[in-house]
Motif scaffolding. Structure first.
Motif, short mmCIF file in Angstrom:
data_model
loop_
_atom_site.label_atom_id
_atom_site.label_comp_id
_atom_site.label_asym_id
_atom_site.label_seq_id
_atom_site.Cartn_x
_atom_site.Cartn_y
_atom_site.Cartn_z
N VAL A 10 -44.72 -54.02 116.19
CA VAL A 10 -45.67 -55.02 117.14
C VAL A 10 -44.93 -56.54 117.34
O VAL A 10 -44.42 -57.10 116.55
N THR A 11 -45.08 -57.06 118.50
CA THR A 11 -44.78 -58.50 119.01
C THR A 11 -45.82 -59.22 119.37
O THR A 11 -46.49 -58.84 120.00
N GLN A 12 -45.73 -60.38 118.78
CA GLN A 12 -47.05 -61.41 119.16
C GLN A 12 -46.54 -62.38 120.22
O GLN A 12 -45.30 -62.61 119.78
N ILE A 13 -47.08 -62.52 121.18
CA ILE A 13 -46.76 -63.28 122.26
C ILE A 13 -47.82 -64.62 122.46
O ILE A 13 -48.92 -64.19 122.73
N SER A 149 -53.18 -44.69 111.73
CA SER A 149 -52.23 -44.21 110.97
C SER A 149 -51.38 -45.62 110.49
O SER A 149 -50.83 -45.73 109.30
N GLN A 150 -51.52 -46.89 111.29
CA GLN A 150 -50.83 -48.13 110.88
C GLN A 150 -51.77 -49.26 110.20
O GLN A 150 -51.22 -49.91 109.64
N GLY A 151 -53.01 -48.82 110.35
CA GLY A 151 -53.95 -49.75 109.92
C GLY A 151 -54.20 -51.07 110.86
O GLY A 151 -54.45 -52.12 110.29
N TRP A 152 -53.58 -50.92 111.94
CA TRP A 152 -53.70 -52.19 112.77
C TRP A 152 -55.09 -52.22 113.45
O TRP A 152 -55.54 -51.33 114.20
N CYS A 153 -55.49 -53.33 113.60
CA CYS A 153 -56.68 -53.70 114.30
C CYS A 153 -56.60 -54.95 115.31
O CYS A 153 -56.48 -56.12 114.68
N PHE A 154 -56.35 -54.71 116.60
CA PHE A 154 -56.21 -55.97 117.69
C PHE A 154 -57.60 -56.27 117.97
O PHE A 154 -58.42 -55.64 118.36
N SER A 155 -57.97 -57.50 117.22
CA SER A 155 -59.49 -57.92 117.11
C SER A 155 -59.94 -58.99 118.18
O SER A 155 -61.11 -59.16 118.04
N GLY A 156 -59.11 -59.14 119.07
CA GLY A 156 -59.38 -60.13 120.08
C GLY A 156 -60.08 -61.33 119.28
O GLY A 156 -59.64 -61.88 118.53
N ASP A 157 -61.34 -61.65 119.79
CA ASP A 157 -62.01 -62.68 119.67
C ASP A 157 -63.31 -62.63 118.57
O ASP A 157 -64.37 -63.46 118.18
N ILE A 158 -63.37 -61.17 118.11
CA ILE A 158 -64.35 -60.95 117.39
C ILE A 158 -64.43 -61.64 115.88
O ILE A 158 -65.26 -61.93 115.13
N VAL A 197 -56.53 -65.84 118.13
CA VAL A 197 -56.02 -67.05 117.72
C VAL A 197 -54.76 -67.30 117.23
O VAL A 197 -54.02 -68.25 116.72
N GLY A 198 -53.92 -66.08 117.16
CA GLY A 198 -52.62 -66.00 116.69
C GLY A 198 -52.56 -65.77 115.24
O GLY A 198 -51.53 -65.58 114.44
N ARG A 199 -53.76 -65.58 114.37
CA ARG A 199 -53.39 -65.08 112.80
C ARG A 199 -53.49 -63.67 112.71
O ARG A 199 -53.91 -63.07 113.25
N VAL A 200 -52.38 -63.54 111.93
CA VAL A 200 -52.43 -61.94 111.41
C VAL A 200 -52.90 -61.89 110.05
O VAL A 200 -52.24 -62.56 109.08
#
Ligand SMILES: [Zn+2]
Length: 269
Positions: A10-13, A149-158, A197-200
């Protein structure tokens, strides 16, 4: 300005308008395996497109219609033959010119209205499969993407922080709690939240639980003070020591009063 943070696959921009060489306020998009999740604000559209220029781009998702999530749409569509998708409720809102407060115009700028398509239930990339889940509360027509499979949640602003102190007037904290509880039920361990907001957040489950507990506890306190006859202003004073200064900065859009009024609407179980 943009700041690119590789995080494995994953790349954060991170993107922000630049004033005197400094960022005003960051918003984050994510790029993974040819999929772009959110497009930042209009001020950083050109930089985003130039970052993506030598990359494959097979799909773009807007988690919701807010101006700091759709601002790069227009230039991306000009440069790439790619479909941009959003929740059906967000499609007409992204297609029209948004009404912005002066602070929003200053920080993010007006996004060009763009044509986007209703998002499917799943998005497949070469190596991953993303489940799309409707998660209203922060706004209507808000979605998250979950890669099991990766446990990734791209959570937007929730989810942004464990203890929110101010919200927009149209936010519905009852729905936000409901959406966060849906995320808690996702079968993945750990559940990693990639927030706008940029927090992982590596332990996303813990963060969501803390936030839900805070909001439910706040709702109980507010109800109890209201029963004792306190006004909304008194309740804000009692629990927060007064209105947050973010209210002034945001032309009265993000306020503690909105938070108090919204938690009062939460139905008791
Ligand atoms: Zn938003």
């Amino acid at each position: 300005m943009i700041e690119v943070n590789p995080m494995g696959v994953v790349t954060q921009i991170k993107m922000s308008r630049e004033v005197d060489g400094k960022p005003l306020y960051w918003v984050a998009a994510y790029y993974v395996d040819g999929l772009l999740i959110d497009t930042g604000c209009s001020y950083t559209g050109r930089e985003l497109v130039s970052y993506l220029d030598d990359k494959k781009l097979n799909a773009v998702v807007n988690t919701h219609f807010h101006e700091d999530h759709v601002g790069g749409n227009h230039l991306i569509k000009k440069r790439f033959p790619v479909t941009i998708c959003a929740h059906p409720d967000s499609v007409p809102l992204i297609h029209q010119k948004l009404k912005l407060y002066p602070y929003q115009e200053f920080i993010w700028g007006y996004p060009e209205p763009t044509d986007v398509e209703p998002i499917p239930d799943r998005i497949r990339t070469d190596h991953f499969e993303f489940e799309v889940m409707e998660t209203p509360g922060h706004s209507k027509g808000h979605v998250i993407l979950f890669e099991r499979s990766q446990g990734w949640c791209f959570s937007g602003d929730i989810f942004a922080r464990e203890m929110p102190k101010f919200i927009r007037p149209e936010e519905d904290m009852g729905e936000t709690i409901h959406s966060m509880k849906k995320l808690l039920h996702l079968r993945a361990d750990p559940l990693i939240l990639y927030t706008s907001v940029g927090r992982v957040v590596e332990d996303g489950r813990q963060a969501l639980q803390t936030c839900i507990h805070y909001l439910e506890d706040l709702a109980a306190k507010v109800r109890s003070l209201e029963t004792k006859g306190l006004s909304i202003t008194d309740i804000i004073q009692e629990l927060f020591g007064g209105e947050h200064n973010f209210a002034q900065i945001t032309n009265g859009q993000y306020t503690t009063e909105n938070l108090i009024r919204s938690v009062l609407q939460i139905r008791q179980e």
